[in-house]
Motif scaffolding. Sequence first.
Motif, PDB file in Angstrom:
ATOM      1  N   LYS A   4     -17.926   4.752  17.724  1.00 32.85           N
ATOM      2  CA  LYS A   4     -16.211   4.014  18.432  1.00 32.85           C
ATOM      3  C   LYS A   4     -15.257   3.484  17.179  1.00 32.85           C
ATOM      4  O   LYS A   4     -14.076   3.100  17.910  1.00 32.85           O
ATOM      5  N   LYS A   5     -15.782   2.740  16.130  1.00 36.35           N
ATOM      6  CA  LYS A   5     -14.776   3.064  14.693  1.00 36.35           C
ATOM      7  C   LYS A   5     -14.821   3.102  14.241  1.00 36.35           C
ATOM      8  O   LYS A   5     -15.405   4.347  13.636  1.00 36.35           O
ATOM      9  N   ARG A   6     -13.349   3.760  13.752  1.00 38.87           N
ATOM     10  CA  ARG A   6     -12.857   5.082  12.972  1.00 38.87           C
ATOM     11  C   ARG A   6     -13.316   4.759  11.703  1.00 38.87           C
ATOM     12  O   ARG A   6     -13.747   5.545  10.330  1.00 38.87           O
ATOM     13  N   SER A   7     -12.943   3.353  11.058  1.00 35.71           N
ATOM     14  CA  SER A   7     -13.853   2.868   9.235  1.00 35.71           C
ATOM     15  C   SER A   7     -15.190   3.616   9.261  1.00 35.71           C
ATOM     16  O   SER A   7     -15.596   3.790   8.499  1.00 35.71           O
ATOM     17  N   ASP A   8     -15.958   3.581  10.513  1.00 35.55           N
ATOM     18  CA  ASP A   8     -17.693   4.215   9.865  1.00 35.55           C
ATOM     19  C   ASP A   8     -17.241   5.487   9.815  1.00 35.55           C
ATOM     20  O   ASP A   8     -18.501   6.191   9.449  1.00 35.55           O
ATOM     21  N   ILE A   9     -16.477   6.280  10.136  1.00 35.38           N
ATOM     22  CA  ILE A   9     -16.421   7.430   9.574  1.00 35.38           C
ATOM     23  C   ILE A   9     -15.363   8.226   8.650  1.00 35.38           C
ATOM     24  O   ILE A   9     -14.747   7.970   8.931  1.00 35.38           O
TER      25      ILE A   9
END
Length: 66
Positions: A4-9
């Motif tokens: 759900k978090k762009r920063s994790d991907i």
Amino acid sequence: MDGKKRSDIKPGIKVKIVLKKDQRTGKLTEGIVKDILTNSPNHPHGIKVRLTTGDVGRVQEIIAQS
């Protein structure tokens, strides 16, 4: 970890996504991220990505960071 978090991907990580055609069944497709298609920092249904195979869907689970 959910997607759900762009920063994790990041491109190159292994994820499980749900394709548009599989949203009703919840069937997941595993692959490597090629491109991140969602611009917002987070999304309640998962960040939309394109896999190296060309499949496009929303990340449901992050399997391994590269």
